[in-house]
Scaffold this motif. Sequence first.
Motif, short mmCIF file in Angstrom:
data_model
loop_
_atom_site.label_atom_id
_atom_site.label_comp_id
_atom_site.label_asym_id
_atom_site.label_seq_id
_atom_site.Cartn_x
_atom_site.Cartn_y
_atom_site.Cartn_z
N VAL A 185 0.84 -1.20 0.00
CA VAL A 185 0.00 0.00 0.00
C VAL A 185 0.87 1.26 0.00
N ALA A 187 3.54 1.68 -1.53
CA ALA A 187 4.02 1.94 -2.89
C ALA A 187 3.07 2.86 -3.65
N GLU A 188 1.81 2.92 -3.22
CA GLU A 188 0.84 3.82 -3.84
C GLU A 188 0.72 5.14 -3.08
N GLY A 189 1.62 5.35 -2.13
CA GLY A 189 1.60 6.60 -1.39
C GLY A 189 0.55 6.65 -0.30
N ARG A 190 0.09 5.48 0.16
CA ARG A 190 -0.91 5.43 1.22
C ARG A 190 -0.30 4.75 2.45
N LEU A 233 -7.32 -3.22 -2.16
CA LEU A 233 -6.27 -3.15 -3.18
C LEU A 233 -6.84 -2.81 -4.54
N LEU A 236 -7.59 0.90 -4.49
CA LEU A 236 -6.51 1.73 -3.94
C LEU A 236 -6.11 2.89 -4.83
N PRO A 237 -5.93 2.72 -6.14
CA PRO A 237 -5.49 3.86 -6.95
C PRO A 237 -6.47 5.03 -6.93
N GLU A 238 -7.77 4.76 -6.74
CA GLU A 238 -8.77 5.83 -6.75
C GLU A 238 -9.14 6.32 -5.36
N GLN A 242 -5.54 8.97 2.59
CA GLN A 242 -4.11 8.73 2.70
C GLN A 242 -3.78 7.71 3.78
#
Length: 269
Positions: A185, A187-190, A233, A236-238, A242
């Motif tokens: 997670v 890695a996606e900035g969260r 997951l 996660l991108p949307e 944070q």
Amino acid sequence: MVPQNFPGMEMMQPPQGMEGTDFNFTEWLQEMMPKRKKRRTVKVPEARRILIDEELKKLVDMDDTVNEALDRVENHGILFIDELDKIAGERATSGPDVSREGVQRDLLPIVEGSTVQTRYGYVRTDHILFIAAGAFHVSKPSDLIPELQGRFPIRVELKPLTEADFIRILTEPEGAITKQYQALVAAEGRELVFEDGAITELARMAREANERLENIGARRLHTVMATVMEDILFELPELGEQRIVITSDAVKARLSAILGDDDLRRYIL
């Protein structure tokens, strides 16, 4: 200039009569063949690494290294044989049980103590400690051939993992599955946070799933965690949040319905 070994050299077999302990046919052949060099343009940090590797190789005496390795293997070696139950079975005159018994008889001389030829010389297995393990769900240790049973005189039966064991597995190891998901997670900035109650609920669900289904031990945590994290997951991108917090209520909401349904439990967990 980086020296290059000839490809496929390790696959070549020595001629008959040249397989002795002190004769390495591959190394001898590499010394006889002309050295090929490959010219590369690299940056200074990469060049330093290549030069350091070459100098370190020159400092290592391979004869002393091999002798030390052989001595340690023979006198301090521990060999672990897993999945021993896969070659155990009732006696039969045909079918797969015949090959299982053949595998046992192939293992027997090594476990009893023999001399095994390796590329670095002969290794005696007389003083190597052999440890075998198996689930033995279908078969049992007494299904092994008597000779092999006699070479493993000490038998230990492991108890099923408890809820406290699952909590330790989820939190203590450096590569715990919860920490793996947190890194994924991140890695996606969260930021992913597991509350203590969520950890306890995950452990309870894993233990309950093992009791209702086949007991697969700590492997159950992978399926439980994958089920809990699946939607998170995917979205996660949307996600605008944070900081994602996994609570005990979220774990219950995701897993309770599955554990209560026989079909879902069988195919998901």
